[in-house]
Design a protein around this motif. Structure first.
Motif, short mmCIF file in Angstrom:
data_model
loop_
_atom_site.label_atom_id
_atom_site.label_comp_id
_atom_site.label_asym_id
_atom_site.label_seq_id
_atom_site.Cartn_x
_atom_site.Cartn_y
_atom_site.Cartn_z
N VAL A 196 0.83 -1.20 0.00
CA VAL A 196 0.00 0.00 0.00
C VAL A 196 0.87 1.26 0.00
O VAL A 196 0.59 2.23 -0.71
N ALA A 197 1.95 1.25 0.79
CA ALA A 197 2.84 2.41 0.83
C ALA A 197 3.45 2.67 -0.54
O ALA A 197 3.54 3.81 -1.00
N ARG A 198 3.85 1.59 -1.22
CA ARG A 198 4.43 1.75 -2.55
C ARG A 198 3.40 2.26 -3.55
O ARG A 198 3.69 3.14 -4.36
N GLN A 199 2.19 1.73 -3.46
CA GLN A 199 1.13 2.15 -4.38
C GLN A 199 0.69 3.59 -4.10
O GLN A 199 0.38 4.33 -5.03
N GLU A 200 0.67 3.98 -2.84
CA GLU A 200 0.30 5.35 -2.51
C GLU A 200 1.30 6.34 -3.09
O GLU A 200 0.92 7.40 -3.60
N LYS A 201 2.59 6.00 -3.02
CA LYS A 201 3.61 6.86 -3.63
C LYS A 201 3.44 6.90 -5.15
O LYS A 201 3.55 7.95 -5.78
N ALA A 202 3.16 5.72 -5.72
CA ALA A 202 2.95 5.64 -7.17
C ALA A 202 1.75 6.50 -7.58
O ALA A 202 1.79 7.20 -8.60
N ARG A 203 0.69 6.45 -6.77
CA ARG A 203 -0.51 7.23 -7.09
C ARG A 203 -0.23 8.73 -6.98
O ARG A 203 -0.72 9.52 -7.80
N ALA A 204 0.58 9.12 -5.99
CA ALA A 204 0.93 10.54 -5.84
C ALA A 204 1.78 11.01 -7.02
O ALA A 204 1.56 12.09 -7.57
N ASP A 205 2.76 10.18 -7.42
CA ASP A 205 3.60 10.52 -8.57
C ASP A 205 2.75 10.59 -9.85
O ASP A 205 2.94 11.48 -10.69
N ARG A 206 1.83 9.66 -9.96
CA ARG A 206 0.95 9.61 -11.13
C ARG A 206 0.08 10.86 -11.22
O ARG A 206 -0.11 11.42 -12.32
N ALA A 207 -0.41 11.33 -10.09
CA ALA A 207 -1.25 12.52 -10.08
C ALA A 207 -0.48 13.74 -10.59
O ALA A 207 -1.03 14.57 -11.34
N GLN A 208 0.79 13.84 -10.22
CA GLN A 208 1.61 14.96 -10.71
C GLN A 208 1.82 14.88 -12.22
O GLN A 208 1.78 15.90 -12.92
#
Length: 273
Positions: free
Chosen positions: A91-103
């Protein structure tokens, strides 16, 4: 047969109800077993009040994003341990991925339509996980499009500039996190992926090889022909069958617990729960 819904979302990801409001609505709709499967987060479970269950069996779950041969794919993890180190890591990895994706999405949209107010998008997302639906709502607010459906058709849907897939972990990693957390990996809504039945079968083969054990044979409202075909594929592959409304917000066709009939030829994933 019991009313079982193993795919639903709260405002912790891209739904509209709080976790406790979702539970209350599920009970009101006669749901007896419910899984909250927010996108790439299990934070909803921290907000649930066990006293509110009142006979409703809660199955811990999550919906994780990945890709297969360039196609965005979702895997639901069910009946997993929320305290597992593997699911916390995932989940921590996916949350970072989702934040990067949003940018990345914001930058791409800015080039196409002009400045995107990222703080406003975060507000729309309730300062939680930012996804494409939140950008779609912002584009409506900006007057770029008339509605969110048009936003997806022009900018955010599959294959459009705002469809960013490269941030996610690989399919085997996603499944490994779920399995190590004691859960069952389920391929979500197989009919939503734009692929032939031959490719869909190949996806399931790779999914099974990586440790996947289930597939959704019912996702919201389907025709009997669609359900029957998915049921045959499920039996052919020796998979357990799951079902869910994929609830995000209340409407005539996508309410919690509102699904097509479950096919009797399939083995339900919840039999041992």
């Amino acid at each position: 047969m019991k009313k079982i819904d193993l795919h639903s979302h709260t405002l912790i990801s891209d739904g509209t109800l709080t976790p406790n409001d979702l539970v209350e609505r599920a009970k009101a709709k006669g749901v007896e077993m419910l899984a909250i499967t927010d996108h790439d987060t299990v934070d909803a479970y921290e907000q649930l009040s066990p006293a509110s269950y009142d006979g409703l069996k809660i199955i811990p779950g999550v919906e994780l994003s990945t890709q297969w041969r360039g196609v965005g794919v979702h895997v639901v993890g069910l009946n997993l341990s929320l305290d597992s180190a593997s699911i916390k890591e995932g989940v921590a990895r996916q949350e970072k991925a989702r934040a990067d994706r949003a940018q990345i999405i914001a930058k791409r949209l800015t080039k196409l339509v002009g400045p995107i107010d990222f703080n406003r998008v975060s507000e729309i997302a309730n300062h939680s996980q930012i996804g494409r639906p939140h950008f779609a709502q912002h584009l409506v607010e900006l007057g770029v499009v008339k509605n969110t459906s048009t936003a997806f058709k022009k900018y955010l849907g599959d294959g459009k500039p705002g469809d960013v897939k490269q941030c996610w972990a690989e399919l085997p990693n996603i499944i490994d996190w779920i399995v190590k957390a004691g859960g069952v990996a389920v391929l979500a809504h197989p009919l939503k992926y734009k692929m032939t039945w031959t490719k869909r079968s190949a996806l399931l083969d790779d999914f099974i090889a990586a440790g996947g054990r289930g597939m959704e044979v019912v996702s919201g409202q389907q025709t009997k022909q669609e359900t029957d075909r998915l049921a045959r594929l499920c039996v052919e592959k020796g998979l357990l069958a799951s079902c869910g409304s994929d609830f995000h917000q209340s409407s005539q066709w996508s309410d919690i617990g509102a699904m097509s009939a479950f096919p009797t030829v399939c083995k339900p994933i919840w039999l041992d729960w």
